[in-house]
Enzyme design. Structure first.
Site, PDB file in Angstrom:
ATOM      1  N   ALA A 158       0.794  -1.227   0.000  1.00  0.00           N
ATOM      2  CA  ALA A 158       0.000   0.000   0.000  1.00  0.00           C
ATOM      3  C   ALA A 158       0.830   1.282   0.000  1.00  0.00           C
ATOM      4  O   ALA A 158       0.534   2.230  -0.715  1.00  0.00           O
ATOM      5  CB  ALA A 158      -0.937  -0.028   1.200  1.00  0.00           C
ATOM      6  N   GLU A 207       3.695   2.068  -1.076  1.00  0.00           N
ATOM      7  CA  GLU A 207       4.677   2.282  -2.144  1.00  0.00           C
ATOM      8  C   GLU A 207       4.016   3.080  -3.264  1.00  0.00           C
ATOM      9  O   GLU A 207       3.783   2.581  -4.372  1.00  0.00           O
ATOM     10  CB  GLU A 207       5.228   0.915  -2.582  1.00  0.00           C
ATOM     11  CG  GLU A 207       5.932   0.231  -1.407  1.00  0.00           C
ATOM     12  CD  GLU A 207       6.291  -1.238  -1.623  1.00  0.00           C
ATOM     13  OE1 GLU A 207       6.118  -1.745  -2.749  1.00  0.00           O
ATOM     14  OE2 GLU A 207       6.735  -1.888  -0.650  1.00  0.00           O
ATOM     15  N   ARG A 241       1.367  -1.037   4.869  1.00  0.00           N
ATOM     16  CA  ARG A 241       1.927  -1.886   3.804  1.00  0.00           C
ATOM     17  C   ARG A 241       0.957  -2.998   3.377  1.00  0.00           C
ATOM     18  O   ARG A 241       0.915  -3.384   2.204  1.00  0.00           O
ATOM     19  CB  ARG A 241       3.209  -2.519   4.347  1.00  0.00           C
ATOM     20  CG  ARG A 241       3.780  -3.692   3.549  1.00  0.00           C
ATOM     21  CD  ARG A 241       5.040  -4.186   4.243  1.00  0.00           C
ATOM     22  NE  ARG A 241       5.512  -5.483   3.757  1.00  0.00           N
ATOM     23  CZ  ARG A 241       6.497  -5.634   2.878  1.00  0.00           C
ATOM     24  NH1 ARG A 241       7.098  -4.593   2.359  1.00  0.00           N
ATOM     25  NH2 ARG A 241       6.893  -6.856   2.517  1.00  0.00           N
ATOM     26  N   ASN A 258       2.262  -9.816  -0.391  1.00  0.00           N
ATOM     27  CA  ASN A 258       3.360 -10.379  -1.187  1.00  0.00           C
ATOM     28  C   ASN A 258       4.083 -11.513  -0.446  1.00  0.00           C
ATOM     29  O   ASN A 258       5.227 -11.826  -0.740  1.00  0.00           O
ATOM     30  CB  ASN A 258       4.342  -9.287  -1.614  1.00  0.00           C
ATOM     31  CG  ASN A 258       5.007  -9.630  -2.944  1.00  0.00           C
ATOM     32  OD1 ASN A 258       4.441 -10.393  -3.744  1.00  0.00           O
ATOM     33  ND2 ASN A 258       6.199  -9.114  -3.169  1.00  0.00           N
ATOM     34  N   ARG A 259       3.378 -12.116   0.498  1.00  0.00           N
ATOM     35  CA  ARG A 259       3.848 -13.358   1.136  1.00  0.00           C
ATOM     36  C   ARG A 259       2.718 -14.386   1.111  1.00  0.00           C
ATOM     37  O   ARG A 259       2.813 -15.417   1.747  1.00  0.00           O
ATOM     38  CB  ARG A 259       4.238 -13.122   2.613  1.00  0.00           C
ATOM     39  CG  ARG A 259       5.311 -12.074   2.852  1.00  0.00           C
ATOM     40  CD  ARG A 259       6.668 -12.546   2.376  1.00  0.00           C
ATOM     41  NE  ARG A 259       7.705 -11.538   2.635  1.00  0.00           N
ATOM     42  CZ  ARG A 259       7.975 -10.515   1.834  1.00  0.00           C
ATOM     43  NH1 ARG A 259       7.310 -10.360   0.694  1.00  0.00           N
ATOM     44  NH2 ARG A 259       8.933  -9.657   2.146  1.00  0.00           N
ATOM     45  N   TYR A 285      11.279   0.422  -2.346  1.00  0.00           N
ATOM     46  CA  TYR A 285      12.227   1.187  -3.087  1.00  0.00           C
ATOM     47  C   TYR A 285      13.570   0.451  -3.093  1.00  0.00           C
ATOM     48  O   TYR A 285      13.706  -0.543  -2.378  1.00  0.00           O
ATOM     49  CB  TYR A 285      12.420   2.599  -2.474  1.00  0.00           C
ATOM     50  CG  TYR A 285      12.901   2.628  -1.021  1.00  0.00           C
ATOM     51  CD1 TYR A 285      12.023   2.479   0.024  1.00  0.00           C
ATOM     52  CD2 TYR A 285      14.261   2.805  -0.726  1.00  0.00           C
ATOM     53  CE1 TYR A 285      12.461   2.528   1.364  1.00  0.00           C
ATOM     54  CE2 TYR A 285      14.697   2.863   0.596  1.00  0.00           C
ATOM     55  CZ  TYR A 285      13.787   2.713   1.634  1.00  0.00           C
ATOM     56  OH  TYR A 285      14.234   2.753   2.932  1.00  0.00           O
ATOM     57  N   TYR A 307      16.856 -10.206  -0.716  1.00  0.00           N
ATOM     58  CA  TYR A 307      16.766 -11.133   0.417  1.00  0.00           C
ATOM     59  C   TYR A 307      15.726 -12.177   0.031  1.00  0.00           C
ATOM     60  O   TYR A 307      14.840 -11.897  -0.780  1.00  0.00           O
ATOM     61  CB  TYR A 307      16.344 -10.426   1.717  1.00  0.00           C
ATOM     62  CG  TYR A 307      15.167  -9.493   1.546  1.00  0.00           C
ATOM     63  CD1 TYR A 307      13.855  -9.963   1.407  1.00  0.00           C
ATOM     64  CD2 TYR A 307      15.357  -8.111   1.493  1.00  0.00           C
ATOM     65  CE1 TYR A 307      12.787  -9.101   1.233  1.00  0.00           C
ATOM     66  CE2 TYR A 307      14.286  -7.242   1.311  1.00  0.00           C
ATOM     67  CZ  TYR A 307      13.004  -7.751   1.187  1.00  0.00           C
ATOM     68  OH  TYR A 307      11.954  -6.890   0.998  1.00  0.00           O
ATOM     69  N   GLU A 355      11.710  -2.673  -8.189  1.00  0.00           N
ATOM     70  CA  GLU A 355      11.757  -1.783  -7.024  1.00  0.00           C
ATOM     71  C   GLU A 355      12.157  -0.424  -7.569  1.00  0.00           C
ATOM     72  O   GLU A 355      13.291  -0.235  -8.019  1.00  0.00           O
ATOM     73  CB  GLU A 355      12.800  -2.264  -6.004  1.00  0.00           C
ATOM     74  CG  GLU A 355      12.527  -3.622  -5.386  1.00  0.00           C
ATOM     75  CD  GLU A 355      11.476  -3.604  -4.283  1.00  0.00           C
ATOM     76  OE1 GLU A 355      10.854  -2.557  -4.044  1.00  0.00           O
ATOM     77  OE2 GLU A 355      11.276  -4.666  -3.679  1.00  0.00           O
TER      78      GLU A 355
HETATM   79  O1  0X9 Z   1       9.707  -7.905   0.106  1.00  0.00           O
HETATM   80  C1  0X9 Z   1       9.010  -7.737  -0.885  1.00  0.00           C
HETATM   81  O2  0X9 Z   1       7.861  -8.184  -1.005  1.00  0.00           O
HETATM   82  C2  0X9 Z   1       9.554  -6.902  -2.054  1.00  0.00           C
HETATM   83  N1  0X9 Z   1      10.297  -5.781  -1.539  1.00  0.00           N
HETATM   84  S1  0X9 Z   1       9.497  -4.539  -0.818  1.00  0.00           S
HETATM   85  O3  0X9 Z   1      10.501  -3.656  -0.246  1.00  0.00           O
HETATM   86  N2  0X9 Z   1       8.736  -3.708  -1.918  1.00  0.00           N
HETATM   87  O4  0X9 Z   1       8.587  -5.046   0.147  1.00  0.00           O
HETATM   88  C3  0X9 Z   1      10.460  -7.771  -2.900  1.00  0.00           C
HETATM   89  C4  0X9 Z   1       9.822  -8.990  -3.482  1.00  0.00           C
HETATM   90  C5  0X9 Z   1      10.736  -9.715  -4.409  1.00  0.00           C
HETATM   91  N3  0X9 Z   1      10.232 -10.980  -4.890  1.00  0.00           N
HETATM   92  C6  0X9 Z   1      10.300 -12.123  -4.178  1.00  0.00           C
HETATM   93  N4  0X9 Z   1      10.862 -12.189  -3.028  1.00  0.00           N
HETATM   94  N5  0X9 Z   1       9.789 -13.194  -4.729  1.00  0.00           N
HETATM   95 ZN    ZN Z   2       6.748  -3.743  -1.991  1.00  0.00          ZN
END
Ligand code: 0X9
Ligand code: ZN
Length: 432
Positions: free
Chosen positions: A188, A190, A245, A262-263, A317, A370, A393
């Site tokens: 959110a 970003e 977020r 995103n998890r 970022y 990471y 990013e």
């Molecule tokens: O952590 C994340 O979800 C992403 N970075 S952020 O700083 N925008 O939160 C990166 C995701 C990269 N893709 C995978 N890890 N599969």
């Molecule tokens: Zn992100």
């Protein structure tokens, strides 16, 4: 008396049941940069991450020598001062291991708000500003009316709070054309991500008639663009908490809301770089696709997976062009077409760089950023079979002070450079 008691009880119950969102004030919050100089210091930062699962890491502990940005509330500054002192991160220890990037986060947020309003808050178009969800969605509808032969809106599904996840398809009516899918703003806060997606939509439609290169890309490929992939979180970040977020789904038994969308994708769900603690910024949710937005997005994408050749998700970022996989940090796990994915990432970052000379690094996200499992890009490639799956990013760079709070004057330049990178990929991959 009895009546009075019932009235009081009724009022108390109604108040506790009602949703009381309050604007989050970041006065006195600092953003600090911690640079681990040794493996021991790196492990110490990782243990900090484990111990304080709800501490807001803006960038994750990744490698020795690489800065980690953390937001510290006044209470956390006090609590962690001894830790920083003992572990050599103290500001008084003459090293550059500890630097204050932002003294008072609220003033940075206030400045951004004032700038954004100056940028044309009430203007018709969301281009070049951090627009509200309703303005973006209304604009997409207007574009579909203005360009009936080129653009159609579509609804991916609904969020937990009942908002539409809206996208726009740019291309002709031939449903056999290959597809590029671009989604933005699954995180959110970003804000530059939706703003860059909006820039691309506007660029394609307003230049189609006059620019042969745009015409060939729109005639040859169907573009599906979703500017806000997490509408509940995005609205919440505008109305109440600039640094929100996650999604806004409640977590039973906890007062903290939201899952990191995103998890939450069904690919290596629950492995490295995720948390099972609902108050964590990287909470993966109770099960894969527990979130209505990730469920809807994945279903929509899966149903047209055979046509989608390129998948982008915009974040910020750090200025990185991330390639799969993100779930592992081992090069031994690289996908079999690793070299081809790198070739295209290299070309994309080079094209992006020519626009404003911004440097973006590229490589497998689990190795250069990471490991973080259960993300959209890994699912897009690993499950949906989309060959070119990338996470960008965007600005600012990894050493910037204000992180997610990117000055509004950088919105258009960011859109321009992202367009350069993405259009290079489209021309290369689709042979245009
Ligand atoms: O952590 C994340 O979800 C992403 N970075 S952020 O700083 N925008 O939160 C990166 C995701 C990269 N893709 C995978 N890890 N599969
Ligand atoms: Zn992100």
């Amino acid at each position: 008396m009895k009546l009075l008691c019932s009235v009081v009880l009724a009022v108390v119950t109604a108040t506790s049941l009602a949703e009381v969102n309050q604007v989050v004030d970041y006065t006195g919050h600092k953003v600090v940069s911690l640079v681990p100089k040794t493996k021991t210091q790196l492990d110490l930062l990782r243990s900090l991450r484990e111990k304080y699962a709800d501490l807001d890491f803006w960038t994750e502990p990744n490698a020795v020598g690489v800065a980690v940005h953390v937001r510290l509330s006044p209470a956390m500054q006090e609590e962690l001062a001894p830790f920083f002192e003992i572990t050599g991160f103290s500001s008084s220890s003459s090293s550059s291991a500890f630097t204050v990037l932002v003294e008072n986060l609220q003033s940075v947020i206030d400045e951004e708000k004032a700038d954004n309003e100056k940028t044309g808050y009430s203007a018709e178009s969301p281009v070049g500003r951090y627009a509200r969800l309703g303005d973006i969605h209304a604009w997409l509808d207007e574009l579909a009316i203005k360009y009936p032969d080129l653009a159609k809106t579509f609804i991916v599904g609904k969020t937990y709070e009942g908002r539409s996840i809206k996208g726009i398809k740019i291309g002709d009516n031939d449903n056999s054309k290959p597809v590029i899918w671009i989604q933005a703003g699954i995180h959110a806060r970003e804000w530059i991500a939706p703003a860059s997606c909006v820039y691309i939509i506007n660029y394609l439609l307003s230049n189609y008639a006059t620019d042969a290169s745009v015409k060939s890309m729109v005639d040859g490929v169907a573009w599906y663009l979703v500017p806000s992939a997490n509408p509940d979180g995005y609205e919440y970040s505008h109305r109440y908490d600039r640094l929100w977020r996650k999604t806004r789904t409640p977590n039973s038994g906890y007062s903290c809301k939201g899952t990191d969308p995103n998890r939450n994708w069904d690919d290596h769900f629950g492995l490295t770089g995720t948390s099972n603690y609902p108050c964590s910024e990287i909470y993966r949710g109770p099960y894969a696709f527990s979130e209505p937005n990730t469920k809807a997005l994945s279903t929509f994408i899966y149903n047209m997976k055979d046509r989608i050749k390129v998948f982008f998700s915009f974040h910020c970022y750090s200025q990185m062009w991330l390639t799969p996989w993100g779930w592992t940090d081992s090069a031994r796990d690289n996908p079999s077409d690793h070299d081809e994915l790198q070739r295209v990432a290299k070309g994309g970052t080079a094209a992006l760089n020519t626009r404003h000379r911004m440097r973006y690094s590229y490589g497998p996200s689990g190795q250069i950023l990471y490991p973080a499992a259960g993300a959209e890009d890994d699912w897009a490639k690993g499950v949906a079979g989309i060959k070119y799956a990338y996470t960008l990013e965007l600005r600012p760079g990894p050493y910037a002070n204000n992180g997610f709070v990117l000055p509004t004057k950088q919105i258009i330049p960011t859109g321009e450079e992202v367009y350069s990178g993405v259009s290079w990929v489209v021309k290369d991959v689709f042979n245009l």
